[in-house]
Write a protein that holds these residues in place. Structure first.
Motif, mmCIF file in Angstrom:
data_model
loop_
_atom_site.group_PDB
_atom_site.id
_atom_site.type_symbol
_atom_site.label_atom_id
_atom_site.label_comp_id
_atom_site.label_asym_id
_atom_site.label_seq_id
_atom_site.Cartn_x
_atom_site.Cartn_y
_atom_site.Cartn_z
ATOM 1 N N ALA A 84 0.922 -1.295 -0.191
ATOM 2 C CA ALA A 84 -0.285 -0.320 0.127
ATOM 3 C C ALA A 84 0.860 1.091 -0.079
ATOM 4 C CB ALA A 84 -1.127 0.201 1.397
ATOM 5 N N LEU A 85 2.299 1.220 0.904
ATOM 6 C CA LEU A 85 2.679 2.221 0.380
ATOM 7 C C LEU A 85 3.486 2.574 -0.529
ATOM 8 C CD1 LEU A 85 4.571 4.283 2.686
ATOM 9 C CD2 LEU A 85 6.296 2.263 2.054
ATOM 10 N N TRP A 86 3.171 1.892 -1.283
ATOM 11 C CA TRP A 86 3.964 2.168 -2.433
ATOM 12 C C TRP A 86 3.112 2.264 -4.174
ATOM 13 C CZ3 TRP A 86 7.780 3.164 -3.762
ATOM 14 C CH2 TRP A 86 9.401 3.007 -3.599
ATOM 15 N N VAL A 87 1.835 1.425 -3.387
ATOM 16 C CA VAL A 87 0.420 2.172 -4.605
ATOM 17 C C VAL A 87 0.047 3.425 -4.442
ATOM 18 C CG1 VAL A 87 -1.401 1.958 -4.829
ATOM 19 C CG2 VAL A 87 -0.565 -0.157 -4.139
ATOM 20 N N ALA A 88 0.332 4.042 -2.757
ATOM 21 C CA ALA A 88 0.109 5.160 -2.860
ATOM 22 C C ALA A 88 1.401 6.262 -2.790
ATOM 23 C CB ALA A 88 0.214 5.498 -0.832
ATOM 24 N N MET A 89 1.839 5.957 -3.035
ATOM 25 C CA MET A 89 3.573 7.071 -3.621
ATOM 26 C C MET A 89 3.491 6.672 -4.962
ATOM 27 S SD MET A 89 7.046 7.108 -0.703
ATOM 28 C CE MET A 89 7.481 4.944 -1.135
ATOM 29 N N SER A 90 2.985 5.736 -5.780
ATOM 30 C CA SER A 90 3.816 5.858 -6.906
ATOM 31 C C SER A 90 2.614 6.529 -7.431
ATOM 32 C CB SER A 90 3.929 4.287 -7.379
ATOM 33 O OG SER A 90 5.103 3.761 -6.869
ATOM 34 N N VAL A 91 1.368 5.912 -7.447
ATOM 35 C CA VAL A 91 -0.106 7.200 -8.083
ATOM 36 C C VAL A 91 -0.235 8.449 -7.198
ATOM 37 C CG1 VAL A 91 -2.540 6.959 -7.684
ATOM 38 C CG2 VAL A 91 -0.973 4.858 -7.545
ATOM 39 N N ASN A 92 0.952 9.625 -8.120
ATOM 40 C CA ASN A 92 1.052 10.946 -7.783
ATOM 41 C C ASN A 92 1.038 10.848 -9.080
ATOM 42 O OD1 ASN A 92 3.967 10.920 -8.164
ATOM 43 N ND2 ASN A 92 4.099 9.515 -7.174
ATOM 44 N N ILE A 93 1.520 13.104 -9.372
ATOM 45 C CA ILE A 93 1.527 13.258 -10.585
ATOM 46 C C ILE A 93 2.716 13.441 -10.752
ATOM 47 C CG2 ILE A 93 1.298 15.761 -11.344
ATOM 48 C CD1 ILE A 93 -0.792 16.395 -9.429
ATOM 49 N N PRO A 94 4.251 13.263 -10.378
ATOM 50 C CA PRO A 94 5.654 13.426 -10.800
ATOM 51 C C PRO A 94 5.676 11.972 -11.086
ATOM 52 C CG PRO A 94 6.046 14.835 -8.686
ATOM 53 C CD PRO A 94 4.144 13.935 -8.605
ATOM 54 N N THR A 95 5.124 11.058 -11.093
ATOM 55 C CA THR A 95 4.902 9.884 -11.869
ATOM 56 C C THR A 95 3.921 9.509 -13.068
ATOM 57 O OG1 THR A 95 4.664 8.343 -9.810
ATOM 58 C CG2 THR A 95 4.489 7.418 -12.144
ATOM 59 N N TYR A 96 3.107 9.930 -13.305
ATOM 60 C CA TYR A 96 2.224 10.087 -14.107
ATOM 61 C C TYR A 96 3.118 11.281 -15.232
ATOM 62 C CZ TYR A 96 -1.511 12.192 -17.715
ATOM 63 O OH TYR A 96 -1.991 12.458 -18.686
ATOM 64 N N MET A 97 4.204 12.264 -15.100
ATOM 65 C CA MET A 97 5.103 13.174 -15.791
ATOM 66 C C MET A 97 6.071 13.023 -16.040
ATOM 67 S SD MET A 97 4.743 16.498 -13.727
ATOM 68 C CE MET A 97 5.255 17.720 -14.286
ATOM 69 N N PHE A 310 1.781 0.100 -14.332
ATOM 70 C CA PHE A 310 0.752 0.262 -14.385
ATOM 71 C C PHE A 310 -0.548 2.169 -14.122
ATOM 72 C CE2 PHE A 310 -3.888 1.519 -12.228
ATOM 73 C CZ PHE A 310 -3.934 1.240 -12.954
ATOM 74 N N TYR A 311 0.649 2.936 -13.329
ATOM 75 C CA TYR A 311 0.483 4.323 -13.021
ATOM 76 C C TYR A 311 0.957 5.088 -14.592
ATOM 77 C CZ TYR A 311 -2.336 8.789 -11.297
ATOM 78 O OH TYR A 311 -2.916 9.585 -11.191
ATOM 79 N N SER A 312 2.055 4.768 -14.706
ATOM 80 C CA SER A 312 2.808 5.075 -15.646
ATOM 81 C C SER A 312 2.021 5.296 -17.387
ATOM 82 C CB SER A 312 4.474 4.612 -16.185
ATOM 83 O OG SER A 312 5.081 4.709 -15.096
ATOM 84 N N PHE A 313 1.564 3.689 -16.886
ATOM 85 C CA PHE A 313 1.015 3.771 -18.420
ATOM 86 C C PHE A 313 -0.352 4.688 -18.251
ATOM 87 C CE2 PHE A 313 -3.044 1.734 -20.507
ATOM 88 C CZ PHE A 313 -2.594 1.326 -22.091
ATOM 89 N N ILE A 314 -0.886 4.718 -17.268
ATOM 90 C CA ILE A 314 -2.539 6.084 -17.445
ATOM 91 C C ILE A 314 -1.654 7.073 -18.152
ATOM 92 C CG2 ILE A 314 -3.719 7.217 -16.103
ATOM 93 C CD1 ILE A 314 -4.216 5.050 -14.582
ATOM 94 N N GLY A 315 -0.172 7.751 -17.641
ATOM 95 C CA GLY A 315 0.236 8.323 -18.204
ATOM 96 C C GLY A 315 0.382 8.661 -19.792
ATOM 97 N N ILE A 316 1.267 7.309 -19.879
ATOM 98 C CA ILE A 316 1.412 7.417 -21.309
ATOM 99 C C ILE A 316 0.501 7.541 -22.380
ATOM 100 C CG2 ILE A 316 2.066 5.576 -22.769
ATOM 101 C CD1 ILE A 316 4.055 4.824 -20.776
ATOM 102 N N ALA A 317 -0.837 6.760 -22.076
ATOM 103 C CA ALA A 317 -1.975 7.076 -22.708
ATOM 104 C C ALA A 317 -2.490 7.538 -22.939
ATOM 105 C CB ALA A 317 -3.269 5.997 -21.982
ATOM 106 N N VAL A 318 -2.927 8.852 -21.722
ATOM 107 C CA VAL A 318 -3.718 9.952 -21.648
ATOM 108 C C VAL A 318 -2.968 10.734 -22.833
ATOM 109 C CG1 VAL A 318 -4.459 11.799 -20.052
ATOM 110 C CG2 VAL A 318 -4.260 9.153 -19.793
ATOM 111 N N THR A 319 -1.480 10.780 -22.339
ATOM 112 C CA THR A 319 -1.021 11.728 -23.054
ATOM 113 C C THR A 319 -0.862 11.341 -24.948
ATOM 114 O OG1 THR A 319 0.817 12.296 -21.413
ATOM 115 C CG2 THR A 319 1.600 12.450 -23.561
ATOM 116 N N SER A 320 -0.882 10.873 -24.911
ATOM 117 C CA SER A 320 -1.049 10.060 -26.843
ATOM 118 C C SER A 320 -2.391 10.268 -26.970
ATOM 119 C CB SER A 320 -0.579 8.595 -26.253
ATOM 120 O OG SER A 320 0.696 8.194 -26.308
ATOM 121 N N ALA A 321 -3.176 10.874 -26.349
ATOM 122 C CA ALA A 321 -4.855 10.815 -25.660
ATOM 123 C C ALA A 321 -4.606 12.611 -26.764
ATOM 124 C CB ALA A 321 -5.089 10.544 -25.546
#
Length: 514
Positions: A84-97, A310-321
C-alpha cells in the motif's frame, strides 16, 4: 607528522568481526524516565529488546528516541502496508509526468512502458538490499550510514539525501498548489492565484508532518485503493474521448533510427531509476517497522514495479490521447484535467490528485530528511523539527524551475541528482554485504570511540569513494570527451564508488594485518 596524520585517516580501525554480546542494565538514558522494568538485564542488541532504549555507552550527541532502534514487538508493518505504501507513493503526478515526458520527448507507448518497467526493476534491487538492515536492526537510514561512513561522517550522505528530498518536497508542493488553483478556478470564475495556493498546500503538508509517523501510515493505508480507482477513471476518460485504445496509442515514435532512440532511452532509463533512487537509500526509515524480512520484501516487490508501470501507462495513454484531442502532447496532468469542461469533474479529479500528492509528499519526501536532519544534532532536532526544516528548504529549491519543461525535469533534475545518490548506494551496499556480511554492531552506531569511530568519527575512505563516484558521474558536464557518461550518472557513480570503496577498505585492512 603530516604523513602520520594522513595514514591515520586512511588506515584507521575497521570493524572486521562482531564483538561478543555483553549484558548491560537498561540505562536511565540522558534523563529519560526510569522505572523497574528499565533496570532489567537485556542483551546489547536493541532489536530484540521490548522497549526502545539507548545503549549503555551511547553518546548524547548520537542518540534520540526518533533514531533509536525500533524494538521487535513494536514493528507492526506487514506485506499489505508495504504494498500500500508503494501504491500510494507511486500514484502521483510526478510519476505521471515521468512517463508522459517520454511521449513528449518522442517515444511511442511501447518504448515508454518498457523504459519505465525496466527502470523500476533495476531500482528495486538496491531498494531491497538497503531495506534489509532496517528490518533486521530496526534502524533508520542515517544511523545505517554510520556503519560505512562513520558516526559523524554519516552526516555527509544524510544531508545529500535530505537536500534531494527537500527538492522533491518543493516540486510536489508546487504541483499540489497548481491543483488547488485549478480546482478553485473551476468553482470561482476568474480565479488565478497560483502562489497563494502553493503556500496553502505547503501549510497542509506541514500540518500532517506535525502529526507524526503514524499519521503517514494511516494516510497511505486508506488512500491506496481510492487512488487506483482514480487511475482507472482517468484511463476511462481518455479511452472515451479519443475513441478507443487504437487512437489513444497511435502516436508514433519520433525516432527514425536505433541510435536516435538509444540517445533518448538511456537518460530516460536513468531518470526512472533516479526517480526512486532517493527512497532506495532511505528505505530503512520504513522497513525498520517491518514484522520481518519476508513482509517488507514481498510487499515492495509486489507494490513498486507493478504500480509504477500501471500508473505510468495511464500517463502514457492519456498524453498520447492529448495529441489526438488537442493537437499536441500535454505532459502536465493538471493542464489536461483543467480541460475536462465539466466543473464537477474537475473538482473531483483535483481533490483526488491533491490527496495523492499530499500522501506521497509526506511519506517519500519528509520521513527521510526529517531523520537526516535529526541525525545532525539528535539531542536538539526531533523528527518533527526535521520535517519543519524540510518544509522551509523545499521553498528555497525553486521547484517551478525544474518543472518548466520535460527536458529540465528529466535531464536536469532526475539525472542530475542521481550523480550523488548512486555513489552513496554503492558505498553502503559494498560495506554491508561484501565487507561485513550483513553484520552490524547496533549499539556501536550510537557511541563515540566504538567500532564505527574510524578517524574522529569519519571514515574518510567512504567519503573518498563517494567523491570519486560523483566526480566521474558529473565529469561529462565539463569534459567533452566524457559527455556520454552523464546520461548514465546513477550507474556510473554506483559502480565507481562501490569498487573504489572496496579497494580502499581492503587496502587498509591489509595494512593493519602487517
Amino acid at each position: 607528522m603530516l604523513i602520520a596524520s594522513f595514514s591515520a585517516i586512511f588506515v584507521g580501525e575497521i570493524p572486521v568481526a562482531p564483538k561478543p554480546l555483553q549484558r548491560y542494565k537498561r540505562p536511565n538514558c540522558f534523563g529519560a524516565p526510569n522505572d523497574k522494568s528499565s533496570q532489567q538485564m537485556t542483551e546489547r542488541t536493541n532489536p530484540n529488546a521490548d522497549v526502545a532504549t539507548c545503549p549503555a555507552a551511547a553518546s548524547s550527541s548520537l542518540w534520540n528516541t526518533d533514531l533509536a532502534p525500533i524494538p521487535r514487538n513494536q514493528r507492526t508493518w506487514g506485506t499489505y502496508n508495504y504494498a500500500a505504501l508503494w501504491v500510494a507513493m507511486s500514484v502521483n503526478i510526478p510519476t505521471y509526468m515521468l512517463a508522459s515526458a517520454m511521449i513528449a520527448g518522442g517515444m511511442n507507448w511501447k518504448q515508454a512502458i518498457f523504459t519505465v518497467f525496466l527502470g523500476n526493476i533495476i531500482v528495486l534491487i538496491p531498494m531491497l538490499l538497503n531495506a534489509h538492515a532496517g528490518a533486521e536492526y530496526g534502524i533508520p537510514f542515517p544511523v545505517f550510514a554510520r556503519a560505512s561512513f562513520g558516526v559523524l561522517g554519516a552526516n555527509v550522505p544524510a544531508v545529500l539525501r535530505a537536500l534531494v528530498a527537500c527538492g522533491w518536497f518543493g516540486i510536489q508542493t508546487w504541483i499540489g498548489g497548481e491543483a488547488i488553483d485549478t480546482l478553485l478556478a473551476a468553482m470561482i470564475p476568474g480565479w488565478n492565484h497560483a502562489w497563494m495556493c502553493f503556500f496553502l498546500f505547503w501549510l497542509l503538508n506541514l500540518a500532517v508532518i506535525l502529526r507524526g509517523i503514524e499519521a503517514i501510515r494511516y494516510l497511505q493505508g486508506i488512500t491506496a485503493p481510492a487512488l487506483l480507482i482514480l487511475g482507472l477513471a482517468m484511463l476511462g476518460w481518455a479511452y472515451t474521448k479519443a475513441g478507443g485504445l487504437g487512437p489513444m496509442l497511435s502516436t508514433p515514435s519520433q525516432f527514425h533510427t536505433f541510435r536516435e532512440f538509444f540517445a533518448f532511452f538511456i537518460p530516460s532509463l536513468t531518470g526512472v531509476v533516479a526517480f526512486w533512487a532517493t527512497v532506495a537509500l532511505n528505505i530503512p526509515d520504513f522497513t525498520r517497522y517491518a514484522k520481518g524480512q519476508r513482509e517488507q520484501m514481498l510487499g515492495q516487490a509486489l507494490g513498486l514495479p507493478t504500480t509504477m508501470t500501471f500508473y505510468s501507462f495511464i500517463g502514457i495513454a492519456v498524453t498520447s490521447a492529448t495529441v489526438t484531442l488537442f493537437g499536441r502532447a500535454i505532459w502536465d496532468p493538471v493542464d489536461v484535467l483543467s480541460r475536462l469542461g465539466n466543473p464537477i469533474a474537475v473538482v473531483v479529479a483535483m481533490l483526488a490528485l491533491l490527496l495523492a500528492t499530499l500522501n506521497v509528499n509526506v511519506a517519500a519526501n519528509v520521513v527521510s530528511p526529517s531523520n537526516d536532519f535529526s541525525n545532525l544534532y539528535p539531542r536538539k532536532i526531533s523528527f518533527k523539527l526535521g520535517g519543519v526544516i524540510t518544509c522551509f528548504i523545499g521553498l528555497l529549491m525553486q521547484p517551478w524551475r525544474w518543472l518548466a519543461s520535460h527536458g529540465s525535469y528529466v535531464m536536469g533534475w532526475l539525472v542530475g541528482y542521481s550523480s550523488f545518490l548512486g555513489p552513496i548506494a554503492g558505498v553502503m551496499i559494498a560495506d554491508y554485504y561484501v565487507l561485513h556480511k550483513r553484520i552490524i554492531l547496533a549499539d556501536d552506531l550510537y557511541q563515540r570511540g566504538g567500532a564505527y569511530e574510524f578517524s574522529r568519527g569519519f571514515n574518510w575512505r567512504a567519503i573518498g569513494a563517494l567523491v570519486a563516484g560523483v566526480a566521474v558521474a558529473l565529469s561529462g558536464l565539463e569534459i567533452p570527451a566524457l559527455h556520454g557518461l552523464y546520461p548514465y550518472a546513477w550507474f556510473v557513480g554506483f559502480a565507481v564508488s562501490f569498487f573504489v570503496y572496496l579497494l580502499l577498505m581492503r587496502s587498509a585492512r591489509s595494512s593493519q594485518s602487517k
